[in-house]
Design an enzyme around this catalytic site. Structure first.
Site, PDB file in Angstrom:
ATOM      1  N   HIS A 269     -20.977 -46.013 -85.158  1.00  0.00           N
ATOM      2  CA  HIS A 269     -21.455 -45.551 -83.824  1.00  0.00           C
ATOM      3  C   HIS A 269     -20.874 -45.961 -83.477  1.00  0.00           C
ATOM      4  O   HIS A 269     -20.591 -46.875 -83.795  1.00  0.00           O
ATOM      5  CB  HIS A 269     -22.946 -44.999 -83.608  1.00  0.00           C
ATOM      6  CG  HIS A 269     -23.328 -44.139 -83.009  1.00  0.00           C
ATOM      7  ND1 HIS A 269     -22.941 -44.519 -81.310  1.00  0.00           N
ATOM      8  CD2 HIS A 269     -23.182 -42.861 -82.555  1.00  0.00           C
ATOM      9  CE1 HIS A 269     -22.467 -42.649 -80.611  1.00  0.00           C
ATOM     10  NE2 HIS A 269     -23.584 -42.344 -81.110  1.00  0.00           N
TER      11      HIS A 269
ATOM     12  N   ASP B 105     -26.248 -37.696 -87.487  1.00  0.00           N
ATOM     13  CA  ASP B 105     -25.100 -35.886 -87.819  1.00  0.00           C
ATOM     14  C   ASP B 105     -26.365 -36.471 -89.348  1.00  0.00           C
ATOM     15  O   ASP B 105     -25.838 -35.858 -90.629  1.00  0.00           O
ATOM     16  CB  ASP B 105     -23.713 -35.746 -88.367  1.00  0.00           C
ATOM     17  CG  ASP B 105     -23.520 -35.562 -86.352  1.00  0.00           C
ATOM     18  OD1 ASP B 105     -22.422 -36.396 -85.711  1.00  0.00           O
ATOM     19  OD2 ASP B 105     -23.972 -34.971 -86.304  1.00  0.00           O
TER      20      ASP B 105
END
Ligand code: SDX
Length: 428
Positions: A307, A364
């Protein structure tokens, strides 16, 4: 903390204002830089650049903190609903009973689509990517609401388009899915809540209504809460960029769908399932896959990991991981992909490659397994992400206009050919 920063270059210097946020984040305000020095900053991918100040969402990537309007995501996940969270993200405070009832009523009243939109759905091929349909139909929705194509941030000229988009995005998504499998549109039911109505429109049959288990409806509502906003991510920045030209809210969120579609962003939730399914169906050892994901020469990435902001566990991934267990138990099903996900996470968490790069599971990594458990087809996963993110996109579009920000127009450093004269065709 100092309220000025000094930039020195080639014997001259400039004092720049420093902006300190409510969580003590420090930003150097460079709005005067080019006018005063002729210089600009350069930051491809904007990893070090703030585009705005915002009151909506706070993330501390090092500590794994996510708050909407100051409320920790863990508390909202446990105690709130998607409708209540959407109101909070949009308007900045938790609604009282009347505000929530009015908001839910506005959303419920906007659940239907104009019948004229039917022909547009029928124009798509059966294998049309749902995110392409969603983006297109959000712009088509504006054709049926031309009186709402404004940049209003208050009153019906804002609340109406906001409610229409948040509500109708469900019917657009469900209609896109049903058209792709050759089934007629299923009109919304006035007696169902936001998430239950979406599941009804997706899965009810003409003579057999789909009645979701409470755990399934709650799981979807939680999924949507966790996706409601995430500060200046790629798609939200796209919504702001498009909205800054004073294009309508409809076209701004339509553009946001396009940005979210990418596999590095919202499209990752589909890619995670495709990755886990590939490992499962081809009998690949998770260890071998992790090795490939580490190999620079391999196209494989550990999808759902890493991320730009979180350099520790994405708090949403932690919540979803717990929720997946609960839903699978409630449905009395097991999913071999979950065992593979656990194994991959376990391995990655002990690998220097992932530790050195602060690569942890993101939102996700587990969300796809949850959506799969409640029966959502893989090609609709990112559409669900977009449904959840609508309040955040709309809130950011509104905040930008409330701040009367100028049109977004970044500069560049030119590195191409210097001046040269035209050469006639025969002489090249
Ligand atoms: C979302 O921004 C948001 O807030 C987004 C989001 C939201 O709510 O809106 O949180 C939603 O988009 C989550 C992210 C979903 N995407 C994925 O899961 C795709 C896989 N992840 C990567 O592609 C990547 O981690 C990104 C895109 C998420 C972040 O990219 P960055 O910040 O540009 O980091 P990078 O690509 O420069 O990676 C740094 C290093 C590189 O290695 P080195 O060159 O330093 O040797 O880490 C490696 C990368 O190769 N790396 C990975 C990896 N992610 C990064 N290696 C293997 N597998 C991965 N998943």
């Amino acid at each position: 903390m100092a309220d000025k920063a000094t930039l020195s270059y080639e014997g001259s210097s400039i004092d720049l204002d420093v902006v300190i946020g409510s969580e003590n984040e420090v930003g150097i305000d460079i709005t005067r830089l080019r006018g005063a020095t002729g210089m600009i900053t350069l930051d491809p991918g904007y990893a070090n650049t703030g585009s705005c100040t915002s009151d909506i969402t706070f993330i501390d990537g090092e500590k794994g903190i996510l708050r909407y309007r100051g409320y920790p995501i863990e508390e909202l996940a446990e105690k709130s609903s998607f409708m209540e969270t959407a109101f909070l993200v949009l308007y900045g405070h938790l609604p009282n009973e009347k505000e929530l009832a009015d908001f839910e009523n506005d959303i419920s009243e906007e659940a239907y689509l104009h019948y004229g939109m039917k022909s547009h759905f029928e124009g798509f091929p059966d294998n049309a990517p749902p995110m392409a349909v969603l983006s297109a139909m959000l712009n088509i929705l504006s054709c049926y609401n031309t009186e709402l194509l404004t940049t209003a941030t208050e009153g019906p000229k804002f609340t109406e388009p906001a409610a229409k988009i948040i509500s109708k995005v469900r019917a657009i998504a469900a209609w896109a899915y049903r058209t792709s499998i050759g089934k007629p549109f299923m009109p919304p039911r006035p007696d169902l809540g936001y998430s239950g109505n979406f599941l009804h429109m997706m899965f009810s049959q003409q003579f057999k209504l789909y009645e979701p288990l409470p755990e399934v409806e709650r799981a979807l509502d939680l999924f949507l809460i966790l996706h409601a906003d995430h500060e200046q991510n790629c798609s939200t920045s796209t919504v702001r960029m498009v909205g800054s030209s004073h294009a309508s809210l409809f076209s701004a969120v339509s553009a946001g769908v396009g940005a979210l579609w990418g596999p590095l962003h919202g499209g990752a939730n589909c890619e995670v399932i495709r990755m886990l399914t590939g490992i499962h169906e081809h009998g690949i050892k998770p260890r071998d896959f992790v090795e490939k994901a580490k190999d620079k020469n391999s196209p494989e990435k550990l999808m759902g990991f890493g991320h730009r902001v979180y350099k520790s566990f994405d708090p949403r991934a932690r919540i979803l991981k717990g929720q997946v267990d609960a839903v699978l138990k409630a449905l009395n099903i097991s999913d071999p992909l979950l065992d593979i996900a656990y194994e991959l996470e376990e391995m990655a968490r002990s690998e220097d490659y992932f530790i050195e790069r602060n690569l942890y599971p993101n939102v996700d990594f587990y969300s796809g397994i949850l959506l799969r458990a409640i029966g959502i087809p893989v090609n609709m996963f990112t559409v669900l992400f977009a449904i959840g993110r609508m309040p955040g996109w709309i809130a950011n579009w509104r905040e930008m206009h409330e701040q009367s920000l100028r049109i977004s127009r970044p500069r560049q450093i030119y590195t191409g050919a210097t001046k040269r004269s035209y050469i006639p065709l025969g002489e090249r």
